[in-house]
Enzyme design. Structure first.
Site, PDB file in Angstrom:
ATOM      1  N   LYS A   1       0.857  -1.188   0.000  1.00  8.75           N
ATOM      2  CA  LYS A   1       0.000   0.000   0.000  1.00  8.75           C
ATOM      3  C   LYS A   1       0.894   1.239   0.000  1.00  8.75           C
ATOM      4  O   LYS A   1       1.886   1.295   0.753  1.00  8.75           O
ATOM      5  CB  LYS A   1      -0.876  -0.033   1.254  1.00  8.75           C
ATOM      6  CG  LYS A   1      -1.832   1.138   1.423  1.00  8.75           C
ATOM      7  CD  LYS A   1      -2.651   0.964   2.707  1.00  8.75           C
ATOM      8  CE  LYS A   1      -3.699   2.036   2.893  1.00  8.75           C
ATOM      9  NZ  LYS A   1      -4.519   1.840   4.111  1.00  8.75           N
TER      10      LYS A   1
ATOM     11  N   SER B   1      -9.378   1.609   3.315  1.00  4.18           N
ATOM     12  CA  SER B   1      -8.566   2.379   2.401  1.00  4.18           C
ATOM     13  C   SER B   1      -7.511   1.579   1.644  1.00  4.18           C
ATOM     14  O   SER B   1      -6.937   2.088   0.681  1.00  4.18           O
ATOM     15  CB  SER B   1      -7.865   3.494   3.171  1.00  4.18           C
ATOM     16  OG  SER B   1      -6.957   2.949   4.124  1.00  4.18           O
TER      17      SER B   1
ATOM     18  N   SER C   1      -9.433  -0.621   7.641  1.00  2.38           N
ATOM     19  CA  SER C   1      -8.972  -0.450   6.262  1.00  2.38           C
ATOM     20  C   SER C   1      -8.204  -1.619   5.655  1.00  2.38           C
ATOM     21  O   SER C   1      -7.931  -1.610   4.448  1.00  2.38           O
ATOM     22  CB  SER C   1      -8.114   0.815   6.148  1.00  2.38           C
ATOM     23  OG  SER C   1      -8.913   1.968   6.251  1.00  2.38           O
TER      24      SER C   1
END
Lengths: 451, 59
Positions: free
Chosen positions: A79, A154, A178
């Site tokens: 990420k 996210s 997330s």
């Protein structure tokens, strides 16, 4: 079978047996990424040359000495709020386009030392809070089950990339769910470990006392293999993984999805079916009551607003135009939040943690909903805003206890349904054992998105 | 909330420039805080202290 279709454990076994080379695995994953990336936008930056060099080095070392670990030669996506030395950590934001990481994040350093290779950085909601958004330097990731839908966030690119078989594993972060949200919407496994079990150094903060780093994988065993490397303590989380569910006491928190935030009929039915399956496998499933989801959500929201405000105050004052509109709207409340509210939330957190621990005196694990709804259409902003907070993940950011989400079915629209299991602090081994028991008994691990 | 009250809060937060450029976002932020304020549990116990999750002891 094409190498990109292998789970992490399957690929590791073939690599250890010299039946699959890390170079072959990486090249097949890169071909898969090239094929589906135009539809899914899971990656925002590729790192091909460096990854190929690392795969060649892994191949040579494994040929001479055998693998350092099951992760040796395994592609892992990151990420893009996690530092990878020599590459920007943009946080999917205009604010950070000129950033350059001078060192690996601590968790990346651990993965690198174990032999993992890093083919690229993955899409995220801006700064792990603002998304999905279409006014950012990179497009939002799409759901591999149906690209018109949100993949969750996210850690949106992490969920999409693993579900679409672009990489066998990825890292995400989890402040209000997330890691587990994209895992839920993409039909894969998302693990939020106990707070601080995985180091956060080199990971861009959202809210320091709620932030966790966790793996997204296709199977529970793969999550355990990732955690072996990522976590402090040197524990082998694959030990006891196959011990089954017999005798485990599982508290079913029905009121989260039946009363507090009523789930869709399909989600609720899938949860009841999961409870039935766990009992059929020998677990003792009983209803338990926790404080309401609204209380956990209010505490999480207040702490997150306060702690994120110190990270973003300067940019909100000097460069507000360099955020997506949704990010700006989500961050601004923190700058108006009275200190007394932050302290009320922090004090209530004490009581919530104590209450959950009281329940854990009577049960080994908790079964709850993860999301209350299937994935919304990604461009339906009102529906995304309506469904985003309808979830039961924040309780375990507030308490810091480990939680894992798994697929629990398919909706009539062909989108994944999900469940969540949670455990007391540092009981990851028990959590993974129960999750593996469910995964083995249920049919969903063999389901793949149509992309 | 009146314009004067909003202006006072914006000044206290040091967000005058941002509020001038994005007045709707600032109004939305304040409205959200007001909406959520009643949902936050408030203990009257003066001895209650924060205990962050990260002090959870290891086995």
């Amino acid at each position: 079978m094409s190498p990109h279709l292998l789970t992490l454990a399957e690929a590791a076994a073939l690599i250890a047996a010299r039946k699959l080379s890390p170079v072959e695995l990486l090249e097949d994953c890169l071909a898969r990424i090239a094929a589906v990336q135009p539809r899914l936008d899971a990656f925002i930056r590729m790192n091909v040359a460096e990854a190929e060099e690392a795969a060649r080095e892994a191949e040579a070392e494994i040929t001479r000495h055998g693998p350092r670990s099951p992760l040796h030669g395994i592609p892992v996506g990151l990420k893009d709020i996690i530092d990878l030395k020599g590459h920007p950590t943009t946080c999917h934001s205009k604010q950070r386009l000129d950033h350059m990481a001078e060192a690996d994040a601590a968790v990346v350093a651990r993965l690198r030392a174990a032999g993992a290779v890093f083919p690229g950085k993955l899409a995220t909601h801006e700064f792990a809070i603002g998304g999905p958004a279409f006014d950012l330097p990179f497009p939002p990731a799409r759901n591999p089950w149906n690209r018109a839908h949100h993949p969750g966030g996210s850690s949106s690119g992490s969920g999409a990339a693993v579900a679409a078989r672009m990489v066998p594993a990825a890292l995400g972060t989890d402040t209000g769910g997330s890691v587990r949200h994209p895992a839920s919407h993409c039909g894969i496994v998302g693990l939020k470990p106990t707070y601080e079990l995985v180091p956060r150094a080199g990971v861009f903060p959202l809210a320091f006392s709620l932030d966790h780093v966790g793996p997204l994988t296709r199977t529970v065993r793969d999550a355990a293999l990732m955690l072996n490397v990522m976590a402090d303590g040197g524990q082998d989380y694959t030990r006891g993984l196959t011990d089954g569910l017999r005798g485990l006491r599982i508290g079913y928190v029905r009121h989260f999805h039946e009363k507090d935030q009523p789930a869709s009929a399909e989600m609720a039915a899938a949860l009841d079916e999961a409870a039935r399956l766990l009992a059929a496998e020998g677990a003792i499933v009983m209803d338990v009551t926790l404080p309401s989801l609204d209380e956990f959500s209010a505490v999480n929201r207040t702490i997150l607003a306060a702690e994120s405000s110190v990270v973003h105050e300067e940019w909100l004052k000097t460069r507000p135009q360099d955020y997506a509109a949704v990010t700006r709207r989500r961050l601004l409340p923190g700058l108006f939040l009275p200190a007394v509210d932050y302290m009320h939330a922090a004090r209530r957190r004490t009581q919530l943690l104590a209450r959950v621990n009281e329940v854990f005196a009577d049960v080994d694990l908790l079964l709850t909903a993860s999301s209350m709804d299937e994935a919304a259409l990604i461009d339906d902003e009102p529906e995304v805003e309506r469904t985003y907070p309808r979830q039961a993940r924040t309780p375990f950011n507030v308490t810091g206890q480990p939680a894992i989400t798994l697929m629990s079915g398919l909706s009539s629209k062909g989108l994944p349904l999900s469940l969540q299991l949670a455990a007391p602090a540092h009981a990851e081994a028990l959590l993974l054992r129960a999750a593996h028991g469910y995964e083995r008994a249920a049919p969903w691990k063999d389901y793949a998105p149509p992309c | 909330m009146t314009d004067e009250e909003i202006a006072a809060l914006v000044k206290a937060a040091g967000l005058e420039d941002t509020a001038a450029r994005y007045p709707a976002d600032v109004r939305a932020a304040l409205a959200q805080l007001a909406r959520h304020k009643g949902q936050l549990p408030r203990s009257s116990d003066p001895t209650l202290e924060p205990t962050p999750a990260y002090v959870a002891p290891r086995p």
